[in-house]
Design an enzyme around this catalytic site. Structure first.
Site, PDB file in Angstrom:
ATOM      1  N   HIS A 145      11.012  21.696  -1.979  1.00  0.00           N
ATOM      2  CA  HIS A 145       9.588  21.035  -1.749  1.00  0.00           C
ATOM      3  C   HIS A 145       9.061  21.853  -0.560  1.00  0.00           C
ATOM      4  CE1 HIS A 145       6.379  18.089  -2.086  1.00  0.00           C
ATOM      5  NE2 HIS A 145       6.243  18.306  -0.774  1.00  0.00           N
ATOM      6  N   GLU A 146       9.394  21.970   0.606  1.00  0.00           N
ATOM      7  CA  GLU A 146       8.942  22.453   1.570  1.00  0.00           C
ATOM      8  C   GLU A 146       8.770  24.068   1.397  1.00  0.00           C
ATOM      9  OE1 GLU A 146       7.371  20.759   3.627  1.00  0.00           O
ATOM     10  OE2 GLU A 146       8.142  18.915   3.185  1.00  0.00           O
ATOM     11  N   HIS A 149       5.682  24.720  -0.607  1.00  0.00           N
ATOM     12  CA  HIS A 149       4.452  24.811   0.115  1.00  0.00           C
ATOM     13  C   HIS A 149       4.279  25.980   0.740  1.00  0.00           C
ATOM     14  CE1 HIS A 149       2.993  20.641  -0.361  1.00  0.00           C
ATOM     15  NE2 HIS A 149       3.974  20.135  -0.096  1.00  0.00           N
ATOM     16  N   GLU A 227       1.093  18.335  -3.558  1.00  0.00           N
ATOM     17  CA  GLU A 227       2.358  17.734  -3.372  1.00  0.00           C
ATOM     18  C   GLU A 227       2.836  17.592  -4.841  1.00  0.00           C
ATOM     19  OE1 GLU A 227       3.827  16.559  -0.801  1.00  0.00           O
ATOM     20  OE2 GLU A 227       2.033  17.491   0.296  1.00  0.00           O
TER      21      GLU A 227
END
Length: 393
Positions: A145-146, A149, A227
Site C-alpha cells: 500500500h505504501e 503511494h 487510499e
C-alpha cells in the site's frame, strides 16, 4: 493504472490551483484590512512569501522533518533482513526505480507511512508494533500500500497540499488576530470610505473563517480516493488481498495509537490514528471497515476484481476503463503461513542498537538497557533490584 494516475495528477493540479487561489484571495483581503485601501497587493505578496518559505522547507528538508517528528530512525538491511526483503519485493512489483529507504519507529501501536518527493528519494517508516503483530502476508499488504503511494506520486501531492493548507492556516490566523487586536489604519480611514471598508470587513471575516475550512475539505477529499487506489495496487502487487484486509483489521483494532502521530503526520499513516470517526468531510481516509469489505469481496487479485468489489459495495468507479482493459487477470495465491518478521526480543535488540543504548549485565543474569538520554547516575535491575552505576561515554 497509469490512466487513473494521470487523472489523479490532473485533479491534483486543479485542486492545488484552487487552494493557491484561496491563499491569494486571503492574502489580498488581509492586506486591505490591515493596511487600509490599496494594501491588498502588499497582503498578496506577504501570502506568497509565506507560501515560498513553506515550499523552500518542503523542498529542502520536508522529508527529514516528517521522519524526525515521528521519531523514525534509519534501519539498515543487516538490522532486519526480512523487513528489507518485503520492501524490496514490493518495490520490484511496483516497478520503482529503487527500493525506498526503511525507517523504524519505536512504538507498540502498529502503523506505517511513506514520505518522499520523488520515488528515487522515498522512504517507508514502520512501527515496532507492526513488525511484531503482523505476519509476513499482512506486512506485505501494508508495505505494498505504501509503495503504491510512492509510485502513484500521492506522497508528493499530499505533502504539497499540506504546505498550501499550512500557509492558508497561517494567513487566516494573522487576519483573525488583525481583526481582533489591530486594524488601526482601517479605523482611521473608515470615515473616508465607510461602504468600501464595510465590504472589506465582511470579506475578511468570511475568508478568515471559511478559507481554512474550504482548503481542509479540498485536501481531505483528494486523499480518500487515493487510499482506494493504493489498496487496489497492494492487492495486485501481493496477489493476496486478505493480507492487507487482515492488517487493516489489526491496525484499526489496536488498543493504542502511535505516540508519534500528530496533526502533520496522522493523515500519512495507512490508518489515520487521530481520525475520530470513519466518515465525514474531514475524514482523511475511507472507512476502514469499508476498505476491508472491498478487499475481502475480491474474486481475484487483479484491478478488475477490486473494481467489481468496489462497485458492489459503493457503486460508481474507482479505476479507469483503459487501465481495466489493459490489466491482466490475477489469481489469488495461497497464504505464505510465515509469522511476523521479528519477535519482541529481536525488535527490542534492534531498537537498542539504533538508539545506542548502554548495556549492563547484572549478576542475576538479567540485562539492563540504559538509553542515551538517561541522566541519573545509577539504575536498578528490574529482576533482582541490584543497583548499578551508569558509566558515561
Amino acid at each position: 493504472m497509469w490512466e487513473q494516475i494521470r487523472s489523479n495528477r490532473w485533479r491534483s493540479n486543479v485542486l492545488v490551483a484552487a487552494m493557491a487561489a484561496v491563499l491569494a484571495s486571503l492574502g489580498y483581503v488581509a492586506g486591505e484590512w490591515a493596511l487600509g485601501g490599496g494594501g491588498g497587493p502588499v497582503g498578496l505578496l506577504f501570502g506568497l512569501a509565506v507560501l515560498g518559505v513553506q515550499l523552500a522547507v518542503y523542498a529542502t528538508a520536508g522529508e527529514a522533518i516528517v521522519l524526525r517528528s515521528a521519531g523514525a530512525r534509519p534501519l539498515a538491511r543487516e538490522d532486519s533482513p526480512r523487513l528489507w526483503n518485503v520492501v524490496e519485493e514490493m518495490a520490484i512489483a511496483a516497478g520503482l526505480p529503487r527500493p525506498p529507504r526503511v525507517y523504524l519507529i519505536d512504538d507498540p501501536a502498529p502503523n506505517a507511512f511513506a514520505v518522499g518527493r520523488r520515488p528515487e528519494e522515498a522512504a517507508i517508516a514502520v512501527t515496532t508494533g507492526l513488525m511484531i503483530r503482523l505476519n509476513r502476508d499482512e506486512l506485505q499488504g501494508v508495505v505494498g500500500h505504501e509503495v503504491a503511494h510512492i509510485g502513484n506520486r500521492d506522497v508528493q501531492f499530499m505533502t504539497l497540499a499540506a504546505v498550501l493548507l499550512g500557509s492558508v492556516v497561517i494567513l487566516s490566523d494573522v487576519l483573525w488576530r488583525s481583526m481582533r487586536y489591530g486594524g488601526r489604519s482601517w479605523r482611521r480611514s473608515r470615515s473616508r470610505d465607510g461602504t468600501g471598508h464595510a465590504i472589506v470587513a465582511v470579506a475578511a471575516l468570511v475568508l478568515a473563517v471559511l478559507a481554512p475550512l474550504l482548503v481542509r475539505i479540498l485536501y481531505f477529499a483528494t486523499s480518500r480516493r487515493r487510499e482506494y487506489l493504493a489498496d487496489a495496487s497492494a492487492a495486485q502487487f501481493t496477489r493476496y488481498p486478505e493480507g492487507l484486509a487482515s492488517a487493516l483489521e489489526k491496525i484499526a483494532q489496536a488498543p493504542a495509537r502511535p505516540v508519534a502521530a500528530n496533526a502533520v503526520t496522522a493523515s500519512m499513516f495507512i490508518v489515520n490514528p487521530l481520525q475520530a470517526g470513519d466518515r465525514g468531510l474531514f475524514a482523511t481516509h475511507p472507512p476502514t471497515s469499508e476498505r476491508i469489505r472491498i478487499l475481502r469481496g475480491m474474486a481475484g487479485a487483479g484491478l478488475a476484481d477490486y473494481e467489481a468489489a468496489y462497485r458492489r459495495l459503493r457503486g460508481g468507479r474507482v479505476i479507469g476503463p483503459r487501465s481495466l482493459a489493459s490489466a491482466g487477470a490475477l489469481r489469488i495465491r495461497p497464504p505464505s503461513e510465515e509469522g511476523p518478521v521479528a519477535t519482541r526480543a529481536q525488535v527490542r535488540e534492534i531498537v537498542h542498537r539504533l538508539g545506542d543504548y548502554r548495556t549492563i549485565r547484572c549478576p542475576c543474569g538479567a540485562t539492563v538497557s540504559v538509553p542515551q538520554p538517561y541522566e541519573r547516575e545509577e539504575v536498578r535491575c528490574i529482576r533482582c533490584g541490584a543497583v548499578h552505576r551508569v558509566v558515561r561515554g
